[in-house]
Design a protein around this motif. Structure first.
Motif, short mmCIF file in Angstrom:
data_model
loop_
_atom_site.label_atom_id
_atom_site.label_comp_id
_atom_site.label_asym_id
_atom_site.label_seq_id
_atom_site.Cartn_x
_atom_site.Cartn_y
_atom_site.Cartn_z
N GLU A 76 0.03 0.80 -10.75
CA GLU A 76 0.71 0.08 -11.64
C GLU A 76 1.99 -0.39 -11.66
O GLU A 76 2.33 -1.70 -11.88
CB GLU A 76 0.10 0.53 -13.35
CG GLU A 76 1.07 1.91 -13.42
CD GLU A 76 0.87 2.91 -12.67
OE1 GLU A 76 1.72 3.79 -12.57
OE2 GLU A 76 -0.32 3.10 -12.01
N ARG A 77 2.90 0.37 -11.36
CA ARG A 77 4.20 0.27 -10.97
C ARG A 77 4.62 -0.83 -9.90
O ARG A 77 5.25 -1.81 -9.82
CB ARG A 77 5.08 1.34 -10.67
CG ARG A 77 5.18 2.31 -12.02
CD ARG A 77 5.94 3.65 -11.81
NE ARG A 77 5.92 4.36 -12.98
CZ ARG A 77 6.71 5.59 -12.97
NH1 ARG A 77 7.10 5.89 -11.81
NH2 ARG A 77 6.64 6.35 -14.02
N ALA A 78 3.79 -0.77 -8.67
CA ALA A 78 3.84 -1.53 -7.58
C ALA A 78 3.38 -2.85 -7.83
O ALA A 78 4.09 -4.11 -7.77
CB ALA A 78 2.97 -0.95 -6.51
N PHE A 79 2.11 -3.10 -8.79
CA PHE A 79 1.86 -4.19 -9.15
C PHE A 79 2.82 -4.95 -10.14
O PHE A 79 3.11 -5.99 -9.98
CB PHE A 79 0.64 -4.08 -10.25
CG PHE A 79 -0.26 -5.22 -10.50
CD1 PHE A 79 -0.10 -6.21 -9.92
CD2 PHE A 79 -1.02 -5.21 -11.61
CE1 PHE A 79 -0.81 -7.68 -10.10
CE2 PHE A 79 -1.81 -6.24 -11.95
CZ PHE A 79 -1.53 -7.44 -11.35
N ALA A 80 3.84 -4.14 -11.11
CA ALA A 80 4.69 -5.00 -11.90
C ALA A 80 5.80 -5.20 -11.02
O ALA A 80 6.45 -6.51 -11.13
CB ALA A 80 5.27 -3.92 -12.65
N MET A 81 6.34 -4.57 -9.84
CA MET A 81 7.33 -5.09 -9.03
C MET A 81 7.01 -6.41 -8.25
O MET A 81 7.59 -7.22 -8.41
CB MET A 81 7.47 -4.00 -7.80
CG MET A 81 7.90 -2.76 -8.62
SD MET A 81 8.10 -1.38 -7.36
CE MET A 81 9.05 -2.02 -5.98
N ARG A 127 -2.48 8.03 -11.92
CA ARG A 127 -3.29 8.62 -10.58
C ARG A 127 -4.04 9.92 -11.31
O ARG A 127 -5.02 10.09 -10.94
CB ARG A 127 -2.02 9.19 -9.61
CG ARG A 127 -3.02 9.93 -8.51
CD ARG A 127 -1.75 10.58 -7.56
NE ARG A 127 -1.02 9.61 -6.97
CZ ARG A 127 -1.34 8.84 -5.87
NH1 ARG A 127 -2.37 9.24 -5.16
NH2 ARG A 127 -0.71 8.14 -5.04
N ALA A 128 -3.46 10.96 -12.09
CA ALA A 128 -3.76 11.72 -12.66
C ALA A 128 -5.13 11.62 -13.26
O ALA A 128 -6.22 12.51 -13.06
CB ALA A 128 -2.85 12.65 -13.57
N THR A 179 0.80 -1.28 0.20
CA THR A 179 -0.07 -0.12 0.07
C THR A 179 0.89 1.43 -0.04
O THR A 179 0.51 2.23 -0.77
CB THR A 179 -0.97 -0.05 1.29
OG1 THR A 179 -1.62 -1.12 1.28
CG2 THR A 179 -1.73 1.11 1.29
N VAL A 180 1.93 1.25 0.78
CA VAL A 180 2.79 2.31 0.99
C VAL A 180 3.46 2.51 -0.38
O VAL A 180 3.48 3.63 -0.97
CB VAL A 180 3.73 2.17 2.08
CG1 VAL A 180 4.93 3.31 1.99
CG2 VAL A 180 3.17 2.20 3.41
N ILE A 181 3.85 1.45 -0.98
CA ILE A 181 4.64 1.44 -2.41
C ILE A 181 3.79 1.95 -3.56
O ILE A 181 4.16 2.88 -3.91
CB ILE A 181 5.19 0.18 -2.88
CG1 ILE A 181 6.28 -0.26 -2.00
CG2 ILE A 181 5.75 0.23 -4.17
CD1 ILE A 181 6.74 -1.76 -1.81
N ALA A 182 2.49 1.74 -3.29
CA ALA A 182 1.69 2.00 -4.43
C ALA A 182 1.46 3.59 -4.43
O ALA A 182 1.12 4.12 -5.32
CB ALA A 182 0.41 1.35 -4.19
N ARG A 183 1.33 4.15 -3.06
CA ARG A 183 1.22 5.70 -2.84
C ARG A 183 2.11 6.37 -3.43
O ARG A 183 2.09 7.64 -4.04
CB ARG A 183 0.80 5.71 -1.34
CG ARG A 183 -0.53 5.42 -0.60
CD ARG A 183 -0.51 5.78 0.60
NE ARG A 183 -1.52 5.55 1.44
CZ ARG A 183 -2.63 6.35 1.59
NH1 ARG A 183 -2.56 7.55 0.81
NH2 ARG A 183 -3.84 5.97 1.96
N ARG A 184 3.34 5.88 -3.47
CA ARG A 184 4.42 6.71 -3.74
C ARG A 184 4.87 6.50 -5.30
O ARG A 184 5.33 7.29 -5.87
CB ARG A 184 5.65 5.94 -3.11
CG ARG A 184 5.71 6.30 -1.36
CD ARG A 184 7.01 6.06 -0.92
NE ARG A 184 7.21 6.28 0.42
CZ ARG A 184 7.93 6.06 1.33
NH1 ARG A 184 9.25 5.55 1.32
NH2 ARG A 184 7.93 6.51 2.64
N VAL A 185 4.63 5.16 -5.81
CA VAL A 185 5.31 5.06 -7.31
C VAL A 185 3.98 4.93 -8.15
O VAL A 185 4.05 4.64 -9.38
CB VAL A 185 6.11 3.92 -7.26
CG1 VAL A 185 7.31 4.02 -6.51
CG2 VAL A 185 5.49 2.67 -6.96
N GLY A 186 2.81 4.49 -7.54
CA GLY A 186 1.57 4.18 -8.51
C GLY A 186 1.20 2.86 -8.30
O GLY A 186 2.32 2.08 -8.41
#
Length: 464
Positions: free
Chosen positions: A311-316, A453-454, A302-309
């Motif tokens: 979709e990027r957290a999902f790829a990680m 996010r935008a 959740t923290v990672i998703a807030r910082r990088v989005g």
């Protein structure tokens, strides 16, 4: 949009009560997704004496039924929302019906013979799948109606996955423990089916209360919801949603491939425990290794998703799972306790694979509503649930085909056999290389997901 601009919008935070009630629903969804996938094929092959290929076809047939009815339930749920202001009716019906049919699925004794036993299990599991879909399709639609905020959806689905991972541990470890509690495997499976069905039903019934919270926040009215008159129109509404929403196609394709990957691992776990780790009870430790880290990792994603989005957290998370699954192939040559470490790394990734796409789905729905109008969340989630079902069904089918192709020997309860080396190798490959390849393929479809996010903030601003 900057952080300052987002804070000026001051979105209404979901109450702890709403988040808790919604999250408890994953006690039901986690139990239903975990226990049949873990033990049903094994129950058929090693308790009822059903051939591996036939067992796979039974599980697949039930899932195909899900695929057929989920879009219909989704469209009907949208109509129920427009007519009554809530999706709760379907959810309650499914919650009340599921415990009975779930218990009946595991109530078939070996004395009936493989043919009668297989038919009985199929019919009971079809009824179980129908009851679950009545709950699951509207349940997945609720986050898009509970909040329009990008981060609040991540928060809501993050807590849901905390409960989901706990449910996986409860059912993945507790179900087999109940089955093995006594000396009689027939009674053990029946006890497991009754107890698990009741817990699943209670979790679903509690979560149905959040449908009223969603109704209070939803702007849907009969005038804003399209009338769907025939079953053909109901199916076509789902295909129209797929056709007009490129983000939905990308996210759904990714999720289906990942459901297939995790479905193969889930269906193969009991076989790995029995024939690779040489202990039927080892499946409990496999699930502890998977779920323990996942419980701790969910807030981190959740923290990672807030910082990088998201979709990027999902790829990680997808890349991490791919690496962990691939490493398990070494069990062909050197099986041992090290397997639990690789499974634990997969568990860290699994937390993200569950929470992040489910948090992205409401974003897709709200983005579509901007041009197509509100009140169609059920249509999206009907297609989504059908896609998830296809993935898990084909995962179990892939394992059963691998077993059949490598000479796996089916048995009835109380008998002992020695499996050929080819069958054991097939078990390991279906638990390692196959899910790794499928997870890697999902990264290609994820690259086509273009919502950021935008885009979601712009939708929320337009609704403000």
């Amino acid at each position: 949009m900057s952080t300052e601009a987002r804070s000026e919008r001051a979105p209404v935070r979901l109450s702890p009560r709403t988040i808790a009630l919604y999250a408890i629903g994953s006690l039901g969804t986690g139990g239903y997704a975990t226990l049949p996938g873990l033990v049903l094929t094994y129950f058929l092959t090693d308790n009822l004496g059903v051939a591996a290929l036939a067992a796979g076809l039974i599980v697949t047939a039930a899932k195909i039924w899900d695929v057929l009815i989920d879009p219909l339930i989704g469209a009907a749920s949208d109509r129920q929302l427009a007519r009554t202001g809530s999706r709760r009716g379907f959810m309650v019906t499914g919650a009340l019906a599921l415990p009975l049919f779930f218990a009946l699925t595991f109530a078939v004794p070996p004395a009936w013979g493989p043919v009668a036993g297989a038919i009985s299990v199929l019919l009971a599991f079809l009824a179980t799948a129908t009851a679950f879909s009545l709950f699951q399709v509207p349940y997945v639609a609720l986050p898009a109606e509970l909040t329009g905020d990008y981060d609040e959806r991540t928060r809501l689905l993050g807590w849901r996955v905390v409960v989901l991972t706990a449910a996986i541990l409860l059912f993945g470890a507790g179900g087999p423990a109940l089955r093995n509690a006594g000396d009689d495997p027939v009674r053990g499976y029946l006890l497991m089916g009754i107890a698990s069905g009741v817990v699943i039903g209670v979790g679903m019934l509690v979560a149905a209360r959040t449908a009223d919270d969603a109704a209070q926040r939803s702007a849907v009215s009969p005038a804003t919801t399209a009338t769907v008159s025939t079953w053909r129109d109901q199916y076509m509404s789902g295909f129209r949603a797929l056709g007009r929403s490129q983000p939905f196609r990308a996210l759904l394709g990714t999720f289906v491939l990942q459901a297939l990957a995790t479905g193969t691992m889930l269906a193969g776990a009991q076989y790995v425990a029995t024939w690779v780790l040489r202990s039927e009870d080892a499946v409990t430790f496999v699930f502890v290794a998977l779920v323990g880290p996942a419980l701790l990792a969910t807030p981190g994603w959740t923290v990672i998703a807030r910082r990088v989005g998201k979709e990027r957290a999902f790829a990680m998370a997808s890349l991490l799972f791919t690496a962990a699954a691939a490493s398990l192939v070494f069990a062909v040559w050197s099986p041992g306790a090290w397997i639990y470490a690789s499974v634990a790394v997969a568990g860290i990734a699994y937390a993200g694979l569950q929470s992040l796409p489910m948090a992205m789905l409401p974003d897709v729905i709200s983005h579509d509503e901007r041009t197509s109008g509100p009140g169609q969340a059920g249509t999206f989630t009907g297609i989504w649930t059908a896609g998830e079902t296809v993935g898990f069904a084909l995962g179990a089918t892939a394992v059963s085909l691998t077993l059949a192709a490598t000479g796996y020997i089916s048995t009835v309860a109380g008998t002992t056999v020695e499996q050929p080396e080819a069958a054991i190798t097939g078990i390991v490959l279906s638990f390692s290389i196959l899910p790794a390849v499928l997870m890697g393929a999902s990264l290609l479809t994820l690259r086509r997901y273009r919502l950021r996010r935008a885009d979601i903030d712009a939708v929320a601003d337009s609704d403000a």
